[in-house]
Write a protein that holds these residues in place. Structure first.
Motif, mmCIF file in Angstrom:
data_model
loop_
_atom_site.group_PDB
_atom_site.id
_atom_site.type_symbol
_atom_site.label_atom_id
_atom_site.label_comp_id
_atom_site.label_asym_id
_atom_site.label_seq_id
_atom_site.Cartn_x
_atom_site.Cartn_y
_atom_site.Cartn_z
ATOM 1 N N ASN A 151 0.847 -1.188 0.000
ATOM 2 C CA ASN A 151 0.000 0.000 0.000
ATOM 3 C C ASN A 151 0.880 1.236 0.000
ATOM 4 O O ASN A 151 2.006 1.199 0.502
ATOM 5 C CB ASN A 151 -0.896 -0.011 1.246
ATOM 6 N N LEU A 152 0.383 2.325 -0.557
ATOM 7 C CA LEU A 152 1.163 3.561 -0.602
ATOM 8 C C LEU A 152 0.742 4.557 0.470
ATOM 9 O O LEU A 152 1.569 5.329 0.960
ATOM 10 C CB LEU A 152 1.035 4.212 -1.982
ATOM 11 N N ASP A 153 -0.525 4.561 0.837
ATOM 12 C CA ASP A 153 -1.041 5.551 1.792
ATOM 13 C C ASP A 153 -0.257 5.521 3.098
ATOM 14 O O ASP A 153 -0.111 4.470 3.725
ATOM 15 C CB ASP A 153 -2.515 5.284 2.089
ATOM 16 N N GLY A 154 0.246 6.687 3.476
ATOM 17 C CA GLY A 154 0.910 6.813 4.769
ATOM 18 C C GLY A 154 2.373 6.454 4.787
ATOM 19 O O GLY A 154 3.046 6.620 5.819
ATOM 20 N N ALA A 176 2.888 13.616 -2.866
ATOM 21 C CA ALA A 176 1.807 14.391 -2.267
ATOM 22 C C ALA A 176 0.451 13.979 -2.835
ATOM 23 O O ALA A 176 -0.543 13.874 -2.107
ATOM 24 C CB ALA A 176 2.050 15.883 -2.495
ATOM 25 N N LYS A 177 0.386 13.712 -4.137
ATOM 26 C CA LYS A 177 -0.859 13.272 -4.772
ATOM 27 C C LYS A 177 -1.322 11.920 -4.240
ATOM 28 O O LYS A 177 -2.519 11.679 -4.089
ATOM 29 C CB LYS A 177 -0.667 13.157 -6.289
ATOM 30 N N LEU A 178 -0.361 11.031 -3.974
ATOM 31 C CA LEU A 178 -0.695 9.645 -3.641
ATOM 32 C C LEU A 178 -0.836 9.390 -2.148
ATOM 33 O O LEU A 178 -1.004 8.247 -1.724
ATOM 34 C CB LEU A 178 0.374 8.709 -4.228
ATOM 35 N N GLY A 179 -0.775 10.441 -1.344
ATOM 36 C CA GLY A 179 -0.910 10.265 0.092
ATOM 37 C C GLY A 179 0.341 9.732 0.761
ATOM 38 O O GLY A 179 0.289 9.182 1.860
ATOM 39 N N VAL A 180 1.479 9.897 0.095
ATOM 40 C CA VAL A 180 2.777 9.483 0.648
ATOM 41 C C VAL A 180 3.449 10.710 1.263
ATOM 42 O O VAL A 180 3.550 11.758 0.622
ATOM 43 C CB VAL A 180 3.677 8.879 -0.451
ATOM 44 N N ASN A 181 3.895 10.600 2.500
ATOM 45 C CA ASN A 181 4.598 11.702 3.154
ATOM 46 C C ASN A 181 5.991 11.838 2.554
ATOM 47 O O ASN A 181 6.718 10.850 2.430
ATOM 48 C CB ASN A 181 4.684 11.452 4.667
ATOM 49 N N LYS A 205 -2.434 18.783 0.866
ATOM 50 C CA LYS A 205 -3.618 19.193 1.614
ATOM 51 C C LYS A 205 -4.848 18.417 1.158
ATOM 52 O O LYS A 205 -5.680 18.003 1.978
ATOM 53 C CB LYS A 205 -3.837 20.697 1.430
ATOM 54 N N GLN A 206 -4.947 18.178 -0.136
ATOM 55 C CA GLN A 206 -6.101 17.459 -0.687
ATOM 56 C C GLN A 206 -6.050 15.965 -0.398
ATOM 57 O O GLN A 206 -7.081 15.316 -0.271
ATOM 58 C CB GLN A 206 -6.163 17.656 -2.204
ATOM 59 N N ASN A 207 -4.837 15.419 -0.281
ATOM 60 C CA ASN A 207 -4.689 13.964 -0.235
ATOM 61 C C ASN A 207 -4.152 13.424 1.082
ATOM 62 O O ASN A 207 -3.854 12.235 1.186
ATOM 63 C CB ASN A 207 -3.790 13.509 -1.393
ATOM 64 N N ASP A 225 10.323 5.249 5.549
ATOM 65 C CA ASP A 225 10.210 3.898 5.010
ATOM 66 C C ASP A 225 11.097 3.725 3.783
ATOM 67 O O ASP A 225 11.457 2.600 3.422
ATOM 68 C CB ASP A 225 8.759 3.611 4.594
ATOM 69 N N VAL A 226 11.419 4.855 3.149
ATOM 70 C CA VAL A 226 12.181 4.835 1.897
ATOM 71 C C VAL A 226 13.215 5.956 1.921
ATOM 72 O O VAL A 226 12.885 7.095 2.266
ATOM 73 C CB VAL A 226 11.258 5.085 0.674
ATOM 74 N N LEU A 227 14.457 5.634 1.558
ATOM 75 C CA LEU A 227 15.474 6.650 1.283
ATOM 76 C C LEU A 227 15.729 6.645 -0.214
ATOM 77 O O LEU A 227 15.934 5.584 -0.808
ATOM 78 C CB LEU A 227 16.779 6.379 2.035
#
Length: 338
Positions: A151-154, A176-181, A205-207, A225-227
């Motif tokens: 999953n990508l969210d979060g 930012a579009k996909l809900g990934v920080n 802000k939207q996602n 989670d990712v570098l």
């Protein structure tokens, strides 16, 4: 009905979260078909122009194999093969190629060039990279992360290095579009432009994603989670290597920085090519000049168990194939997905 039919793929800004997620999922589907030797010639009989101002390994290979897998005929047009910008303008070239080919890939310097080709060719145009954006790389990157994490969210992604280059721009906006920080660690002189940052913040802000820009590499990688990193000097960039390397040395992805995430499962990505050793002419020259075994990423990390660099590289093929198929193939894609 095909939601993407005859559209160009020029930058991430042009597509919604749902559209990008669909392309990632479709790329995963096409990857499965290829791995199981199931034909998927959605572009049978089409002719594709591969227009390259900048040299490439992954982009050229991926577009060529993708076209062949889809039943199309790719024709490579390098900067020394045609009259692009020397005797013939971008607009004239676009009109000529659009009359002969069904689709055009462009990899070059100016975003305005690929935009003009799309405006004047009359066929789908795909951005293989410009100095501002690298959208096909993003689909491969987030496909790789979805495969890894489910999953990508979060997810929390930290990018370290030149915060103004095309990869940083694209990661900011796409994450930012996909809900990934997204957390960018870069010296202040190399922070993203206000324009790109505003786009990313609006999308975040939207996602429901968070954006952090910092000059502290430790803060940038905290709980990531990712570098992710890229070369410190982009192709064609006219900068003093001494100043740039001195500036970015603290942002090298090495074992110490990887340990600062506080997570044992953190993965490492690089869009390649990478100067992780002295086995290239440029890597050797710069490494010896500055007394470094590696530049933006150490070989220990690059070839270590947390690296997913080569899975990411392979996924360029599947994501590019998805883009070509949906924009040029007569596929049925239900509108309710968007």
């Amino acid at each position: 009905m095909n939601h993407f039919y005859k559209e160009s793929f020029l930058k991430e800004i042009d597509f919604s979260k749902a559209e990008i997620n669909y392309l990632i999922d479709f790329a995963e589907h096409l990857k499965n078909l290829k791995q199981n030797n199931i034909p998927h010639q959605y572009l049978y009989g089409k002719s594709i122009a591969l227009l390259f101002e900048k040299n490439s390994t992954r982009t050229r290979s991926a577009f060529t194999v993708a076209a062949n897998d889809l039943g199309a005929y790719p024709v490579f047009l390098g900067k020394d093969d045609i009259q692009l910008k020397q005797k013939e303008s971008i607009i004239d070239t676009a009109k000529v190629l659009g009359g002969m080919f069904d689709g055009i890939e462009f990899r070059g310097f100016k975003q305005s060039d690929v935009e003009q080709i799309a405006d004047y060719s009359g066929v789908p145009v795909w951005n293989g990279l410009t100095d501002e954006w690298h959208p096909t790389q993003m689909l491969a990157d987030f496909l790789t992360l979805k495969e890894k994490f489910g999953n990508l969210d979060g997810l929390k992604l930290a990018y370290l290095g030149d915060g103004r280059n095309n990869v940083s721009n694209s990661l900011l906006v796409t994450a930012a579009k996909l809900g990934v920080n997204i957390q960018v660690g870069a010296p202040k002189q190399l922070w993203p432009t206000d324009e790109v940052l505003k786009i990313a913040l609006d999308e975040a802000k939207q996602n429901g994603s968070k954006v952090l820009i910092t000059d502290d590499p430790i803060e940038a990688v905290k709980e990531a989670d990712v570098l992710y990193t890229d070369v410190w000097i982009s192709m064609g960039e006219d900068v003093d290597p001494t100043d740039r390397i001195k500036m970015l040395r603290p942002y090298q992805i090495n074992r110490h920085l990887l340990n600062q995430t506080g997570k044992s499962e953190t993965v490492v990505m690089h869009c390649l090519p990478a100067f992780h050793d002295h086995d290239t002419v440029i890597g050797k020259k710069l490494g010896e000049q500055f007394g470094m075994d590696a530049l933006e990423i150490t070989d220990e990390v690059f070839n270590g168990p947390q690296s997913i660099v080569f899975e990411e590289a392979e996924n360029r093929l599947h994501s590019i194939k998805a883009i070509m198929a949906v924009t040029l193939g007569d596929l049925f894609i239900p509108e309710y997905l968007f």
